[in-house]
Design an enzyme around this catalytic site. Sequence first.
Site, PDB file in Angstrom:
ATOM      1  N   ARG A  29     -41.521  51.435 -22.753  1.00 36.82           N
ATOM      2  CA  ARG A  29     -42.648  51.937 -21.962  1.00 36.82           C
ATOM      3  C   ARG A  29     -42.199  52.315 -20.552  1.00 36.82           C
ATOM      4  NH1 ARG A  29     -46.144  46.574 -22.665  1.00 36.82           N
ATOM      5  NH2 ARG A  29     -44.534  45.066 -22.166  1.00 36.82           N
ATOM      6  N   GLU A  67     -48.095  50.442 -16.508  1.00 35.88           N
ATOM      7  CA  GLU A  67     -47.232  50.975 -17.555  1.00 35.88           C
ATOM      8  C   GLU A  67     -47.954  52.015 -18.406  1.00 35.88           C
ATOM      9  OE1 GLU A  67     -44.816  46.831 -18.420  1.00 35.88           O
ATOM     10  OE2 GLU A  67     -46.812  47.091 -19.244  1.00 35.88           O
ATOM     11  N   THR A 100     -55.994  39.958 -15.203  1.00 34.29           N
ATOM     12  CA  THR A 100     -54.544  40.144 -15.088  1.00 34.29           C
ATOM     13  C   THR A 100     -54.131  41.446 -15.760  1.00 34.29           C
ATOM     14  OG1 THR A 100     -54.158  37.764 -15.052  1.00 34.29           O
ATOM     15  CG2 THR A 100     -52.303  39.133 -15.740  1.00 34.29           C
ATOM     16  N   ARG A 140     -55.162  43.326 -30.294  1.00 35.09           N
ATOM     17  CA  ARG A 140     -53.936  43.800 -30.950  1.00 35.09           C
ATOM     18  C   ARG A 140     -52.757  42.871 -30.700  1.00 35.09           C
ATOM     19  NH1 ARG A 140     -50.067  44.200 -27.197  1.00 35.09           N
ATOM     20  NH2 ARG A 140     -49.323  46.235 -26.545  1.00 35.09           N
ATOM     21  N   THR A 168     -48.745  32.433 -20.751  1.00 30.92           N
ATOM     22  CA  THR A 168     -49.051  32.194 -19.341  1.00 30.92           C
ATOM     23  C   THR A 168     -48.797  33.478 -18.547  1.00 30.92           C
ATOM     24  OG1 THR A 168     -46.796  31.530 -18.778  1.00 30.92           O
ATOM     25  CG2 THR A 168     -48.274  29.796 -19.579  1.00 30.92           C
ATOM     26  N   GLY A 222     -46.155  35.658 -23.038  1.00 29.16           N
ATOM     27  CA  GLY A 222     -46.367  35.886 -21.606  1.00 29.16           C
ATOM     28  C   GLY A 222     -45.177  36.464 -20.853  1.00 29.16           C
ATOM     29  N   GLY A 223     -43.964  36.312 -21.387  1.00 27.69           N
ATOM     30  CA  GLY A 223     -42.785  36.885 -20.717  1.00 27.69           C
ATOM     31  C   GLY A 223     -42.637  38.327 -21.166  1.00 27.69           C
ATOM     32  N   ASP A 224     -43.035  39.271 -20.307  1.00 26.10           N
ATOM     33  CA  ASP A 224     -43.078  40.658 -20.778  1.00 26.10           C
ATOM     34  C   ASP A 224     -42.730  41.657 -19.678  1.00 26.10           C
ATOM     35  OD1 ASP A 224     -45.339  40.336 -19.255  1.00 26.10           O
ATOM     36  OD2 ASP A 224     -46.754  41.070 -20.751  1.00 26.10           O
ATOM     37  N   VAL A 232     -43.352  41.430 -26.470  1.00 26.48           N
ATOM     38  CA  VAL A 232     -43.616  42.088 -25.181  1.00 26.48           C
ATOM     39  C   VAL A 232     -44.762  43.098 -25.299  1.00 26.48           C
ATOM     40  CG1 VAL A 232     -41.324  41.758 -24.171  1.00 26.48           C
ATOM     41  CG2 VAL A 232     -41.768  43.799 -25.539  1.00 26.48           C
TER      42      VAL A 232
HETATM   43  N1  LIG Z   1     -46.731  40.394 -25.237  1.00 28.09           N
HETATM   44  C1  LIG Z   1     -47.807  41.116 -25.177  1.00 28.09           C
HETATM   45  O1  LIG Z   1     -48.027  42.014 -25.997  1.00 28.09           O
HETATM   46  C2  LIG Z   1     -48.824  40.834 -24.120  1.00 28.09           C
HETATM   47  C3  LIG Z   1     -50.085  41.443 -24.185  1.00 28.09           C
HETATM   48  C4  LIG Z   1     -51.037  41.086 -23.246  1.00 28.09           C
HETATM   49  C5  LIG Z   1     -50.721  40.190 -22.230  1.00 28.09           C
HETATM   50  N2  LIG Z   1     -49.466  39.653 -22.182  1.00 28.09           N
HETATM   51  C6  LIG Z   1     -49.111  38.689 -21.144  1.00 28.09           C
HETATM   52  O2  LIG Z   1     -49.744  37.466 -21.496  1.00 28.09           O
HETATM   53  C7  LIG Z   1     -49.921  36.686 -20.304  1.00 28.09           C
HETATM   54  C8  LIG Z   1     -51.317  36.098 -20.285  1.00 28.09           C
HETATM   55  O3  LIG Z   1     -52.263  37.132 -20.111  1.00 28.09           O
HETATM   56  P1  LIG Z   1     -53.789  36.769 -19.825  1.00 28.09           P
HETATM   57  O4  LIG Z   1     -54.512  38.057 -19.824  1.00 28.09           O
HETATM   58  O5  LIG Z   1     -54.221  35.682 -20.758  1.00 28.09           O
HETATM   59  O6  LIG Z   1     -53.627  36.176 -18.352  1.00 28.09           O
HETATM   60  P2  LIG Z   1     -54.625  35.181 -17.559  1.00 28.09           P
HETATM   61  O7  LIG Z   1     -54.256  35.311 -16.133  1.00 28.09           O
HETATM   62  O8  LIG Z   1     -56.037  35.422 -17.978  1.00 28.09           O
HETATM   63  O9  LIG Z   1     -54.229  33.731 -18.090  1.00 28.09           O
HETATM   64  C9  LIG Z   1     -52.979  33.141 -17.854  1.00 28.09           C
HETATM   65  C10 LIG Z   1     -53.147  31.627 -17.833  1.00 28.09           C
HETATM   66  O10 LIG Z   1     -51.840  31.030 -17.691  1.00 28.09           O
HETATM   67  C11 LIG Z   1     -51.987  29.872 -16.896  1.00 28.09           C
HETATM   68  N3  LIG Z   1     -50.692  29.489 -16.378  1.00 28.09           N
HETATM   69  C12 LIG Z   1     -49.946  30.111 -15.402  1.00 28.09           C
HETATM   70  N4  LIG Z   1     -48.800  29.422 -15.199  1.00 28.09           N
HETATM   71  C13 LIG Z   1     -48.809  28.390 -16.084  1.00 28.09           C
HETATM   72  C14 LIG Z   1     -47.888  27.332 -16.355  1.00 28.09           C
HETATM   73  N5  LIG Z   1     -46.743  27.205 -15.683  1.00 28.09           N
HETATM   74  N6  LIG Z   1     -48.212  26.424 -17.318  1.00 28.09           N
HETATM   75  C15 LIG Z   1     -49.391  26.528 -18.016  1.00 28.09           C
HETATM   76  N7  LIG Z   1     -50.301  27.505 -17.766  1.00 28.09           N
HETATM   77  C16 LIG Z   1     -50.000  28.424 -16.832  1.00 28.09           C
HETATM   78  C17 LIG Z   1     -52.999  30.288 -15.821  1.00 28.09           C
HETATM   79  O11 LIG Z   1     -53.609  29.170 -15.212  1.00 28.09           O
HETATM   80  C18 LIG Z   1     -53.994  31.119 -16.667  1.00 28.09           C
HETATM   81  O12 LIG Z   1     -55.062  30.338 -17.155  1.00 28.09           O
HETATM   82  C19 LIG Z   1     -49.625  37.624 -19.145  1.00 28.09           C
HETATM   83  O13 LIG Z   1     -48.358  37.279 -18.630  1.00 28.09           O
HETATM   84  C20 LIG Z   1     -49.611  38.995 -19.763  1.00 28.09           C
HETATM   85  O14 LIG Z   1     -48.760  39.869 -19.071  1.00 28.09           O
HETATM   86  C21 LIG Z   1     -48.526  39.948 -23.108  1.00 28.09           C
END
Ligand SMILES: NC(=O)c1ccc[n+]([C@@H]2O[C@H](COP(=O)([O-])OP(=O)(O)OC[C@H]3O[C@@H](n4cnc5c(N)ncnc54)[C@H](O)[C@@H]3O)[C@@H](O)[C@H]2O)c1
Length: 352
Positions: free
Chosen positions: A53, A64, A92, A120, A209, A233-235, A301
Amino acid sequence: MIMQPKLNIVPFVSVDRMMKLVLAIGVERFLTELAGYIEDDFRRWELFDKTPRVASHSHDGVIELMPTSDGKLYGFKYVNGHPKNMREGLQTVTAFGVLADVGNGYPMLLTEMTILTALRTAAMSAVAAKHLAPKGARTMAIIGNGAQSEFQAIAFKALTGVDRLRLYDIDSSASRKCAKNLAGMGFDITICATGQEAVEGAEIITTVTADKLSATILTDNMVGPGVHINAVGGDCPGKTELHRDILLRSDIFVEFPPQTRIEGEIQQLAADHPVIELWQVIAGKAEGRRNGRQITLFDSVGFAIEDFSALRYVRDQLQATGLYEELDLLADPDEPRDLFGMLLRAKAAAAA
Ligand SMILES: NC(=O)c1ccc[n+]([C@@H]2O[C@H](COP(=O)([O-])OP(=O)(O)OC[C@H]3O[C@@H](n4cnc5c(N)ncnc54)[C@H](O)[C@@H]3O)[C@@H](O)[C@H]2O)c1
């Protein structure tokens, strides 16, 4: 296919219509059918245009664009990731997307994708787990209980049979929100005080996270043999969740390696560290889980083809449900070369 008698009109799915669509279909059925579309598209992976992307990084986040095409349809998603947003009362992740006809280049669908991305992502995670998690796994730890978390839980229930959840978030109000939202949906839910407690007895660990910087959500000692890790969450470059030693003990499954090597957990490893492409497992060309002691890691990711599948799925639901609006998006004069004439006629009409 939707009838499109007026070529200027593009079906538009607003947030309101998307919510009605998901509720009319049912969240579990939506996730299951969407997973089917993703699997279909992963089986024909080689057909697609694929590119990492296009990311625009800034101090606080990333914006992105995620394009792909199967030669007949073209899709793209606009998506952001701003972990600090949540503290300011904003999402977020927000997104919208377009599906277009490759034949004439006209858009055929414009839709919200903030909710659709959560759906998705969860469907994709559950598809991966179907092939990688230990057979009969029922207990999943979810670390990070924000916007994505309930969708993950429901997708795993619908597609893999998970019905025991162990929740942990640094902010316990997020875990309580997640547990409350999932009440009455057939889960046995435990809110845990630490990540270590959450992973106890879990056969699947989902990390979802949000932090701008590399975090260590899972340390090596937290991951026992036989576990499946769904690392969501690592992306982004510099944004990971797992200690590197876990990666060295795991069989790592990825979406599109050139993108995951930049954005995924494997950015911590050498550029030639072996990984398995998930599409090959889905297409029966590579093995998923081989035994009960193997640690499997889906280094998620989010790849453009998953959004393409989601756009296709939504478009296929519109005719039966009527849950879209007609958006006057494309200037389409009767005489194609008379675009300026159309403007003049509008001026005359406004004056009359
Ligand atoms: N891989 C993918 O396809 C994909 C798709 C969508 C989102 N994501 C990623 O997923 C993650 C979560 O997205 P979201 O929309 O739920 O975000 P969000 O901000 O709504 O929720 C994240 C949560 O993580 C918690 N958190 C942060 N640090 C933490 C830690 N050290 N230990 C435990 N909890 C912790 C926060 O308190 C929060 O409640 C983001 O990083 C986002 O970029 C990835």
